[in-house]
Design an enzyme around this catalytic site. Sequence first.
Site, PDB file in Angstrom:
ATOM      1  N   GLU A   1      -5.082   9.737  17.746  1.00  0.00           N
ATOM      2  CA  GLU A   1      -5.577  11.119  17.719  1.00  0.00           C
ATOM      3  C   GLU A   1      -6.612  11.305  16.617  1.00  0.00           C
ATOM      4  O   GLU A   1      -7.651  11.953  16.816  1.00  0.00           O
ATOM      5  CB  GLU A   1      -4.406  12.086  17.519  1.00  0.00           C
TER       6      GLU A   1
ATOM      7  N   SER B   1      -3.904   7.070  13.355  1.00  0.00           N
ATOM      8  CA  SER B   1      -3.434   7.255  14.721  1.00  0.00           C
ATOM      9  C   SER B   1      -4.604   7.411  15.694  1.00  0.00           C
ATOM     10  O   SER B   1      -5.737   7.722  15.313  1.00  0.00           O
ATOM     11  CB  SER B   1      -2.535   8.496  14.810  1.00  0.00           C
TER      12      SER B   1
ATOM     13  N   SER C   1       4.814  -1.023   4.037  1.00  0.00           N
ATOM     14  CA  SER C   1       4.994  -2.363   4.594  1.00  0.00           C
ATOM     15  C   SER C   1       5.093  -3.417   3.496  1.00  0.00           C
ATOM     16  O   SER C   1       4.254  -3.467   2.594  1.00  0.00           O
ATOM     17  CB  SER C   1       3.832  -2.702   5.522  1.00  0.00           C
TER      18      SER C   1
ATOM     19  N   GLU D   1     -13.547  -2.407   6.993  1.00  0.00           N
ATOM     20  CA  GLU D   1     -13.514  -3.372   8.091  1.00  0.00           C
ATOM     21  C   GLU D   1     -13.546  -2.640   9.425  1.00  0.00           C
ATOM     22  O   GLU D   1     -12.526  -2.170   9.908  1.00  0.00           O
ATOM     23  CB  GLU D   1     -12.246  -4.237   8.006  1.00  0.00           C
TER      24      GLU D   1
ATOM     25  N   SER E   1       1.056   6.614   2.821  1.00  0.00           N
ATOM     26  CA  SER E   1       1.796   7.581   3.636  1.00  0.00           C
ATOM     27  C   SER E   1       3.004   8.142   2.894  1.00  0.00           C
ATOM     28  O   SER E   1       3.664   7.445   2.124  1.00  0.00           O
ATOM     29  CB  SER E   1       2.270   6.918   4.933  1.00  0.00           C
TER      30      SER E   1
ATOM     31  N   GLN F   1       0.833  -1.205   0.000  1.00  0.00           N
ATOM     32  CA  GLN F   1       0.000   0.000   0.000  1.00  0.00           C
ATOM     33  C   GLN F   1       0.866   1.252   0.000  1.00  0.00           C
ATOM     34  O   GLN F   1       1.710   1.421   0.881  1.00  0.00           O
ATOM     35  CB  GLN F   1      -0.907  -0.009   1.231  1.00  0.00           C
ATOM     36  N   GLY F   2       0.670   2.127  -0.974  1.00  0.00           N
ATOM     37  CA  GLY F   2       1.434   3.360  -1.076  1.00  0.00           C
ATOM     38  C   GLY F   2       0.593   4.569  -0.738  1.00  0.00           C
ATOM     39  O   GLY F   2       0.146   5.287  -1.646  1.00  0.00           O
TER      40      GLY F   2
END
Length: 396
Positions: free
Chosen positions: A383, A381, A160, A243, A128, A125-126
């Site tokens: 937050e 995150s 990842s 999900e 961030s 997955q690209g």
Amino acid sequence: MDFRRNPNLDAFRQEVRAFLRDHLPAELAGRNSGVRSERAELVAWQRILNAHGWGAPHWPEEHGGTGWSLQQRLVFDEECVAVGAPTQDGFAQKLVGPVLNRFATPEQKAEHLPPIFTGTRLWCQGFSEPGSGSDLASLRTQAVRTGDHYVVNGQKIWTSYAHQADWIFLLVRTDPSVKKQAGISFLLADMRTPGITVRPIVSIDGRHHLNETFFDDVRVPVRNLIGAEGEGWKITKFLLNNEHASSADLPTLLRMLNRLKQLATQRAGRGALVERHVFALRLARYEAEVRAIAVMVQRVAAMEADNSPATHAMGSILKVRGTELQQKMSEFLVESLGDSGAVANTVAGQRSATCPDQTGDGHGLAAEMFFRRAATIYGGSSEIQRGIVAKTMFQF
């Protein structure tokens, strides 16, 4: 919500257990330590599942999946984790796969879906970028159309398993003249394309699963655009909301709880740990918290068809509570090893020749504790999740 036991779900659990007992090879059992499996193990397990008709547990039947309910999928995940079965490719199964099923053209589905079933095409997955983590809409990787191709330039980070992936799904900016959410598009790219460079990032747990990914004049065919130009943000919201109940990672919490119980009764020396009041009290509190999350997961599962903002908010609550509990329980697991917990097996998959505790009970615990430090960041995150909850409460 009906709290009575579901006999159909109990029967399904027994079916999954029987399948695992009969089809999970001994050399693959017990290999899952809470992180993604090695490629060879992942592919081997995927082929076994696919041969049984379970190659896509999270997809509806019309797309070749099992058609299982969310509650059945949770049972399947729990039982696989309990026996240490290899993982599947989560990027393909839970993220890009559902996106393709929903938004791709028939030609795109014919090209990309069959390799997911057979395990011959792994994904990464690209999303961030440096400076564009939680503020995903501020991404700067550009894709300029030239004829039948997009020319992509930019950088992704924390990618990842990019070093193992065959393809990547990424967000790119195709129109810098409009507001930031409106100018984003969703592309697929072959990782072997010239101009793509992957550089490793070794994380604090000693593992290489993260990467920097650079795009230098990478030519991506226009046919690899999912949806229309500028629809990347809409597709991303679908992907991230796909999900809800799984965001707490209940199987991981149950696995940690079971390992704590094993350590509680197996530690030698001055007696079993469970005989110590402070340890027993903390263990009981963690079990109560895991059970509370399990009930909430079931509640969200029962609301599967409800696409209301309240359901999304509950998913965010699960993400916060579940990941914080992962951190606390992984720390407690290391503490339970005593002095040796600080030095035993600090690198995943390795053992220290000088460590006094070389039992299987302690293997990989310190590495997982380090890995779980990021749990409250990846996937959105805490937050950001709290902001979603607050915004939803304001609407009501």
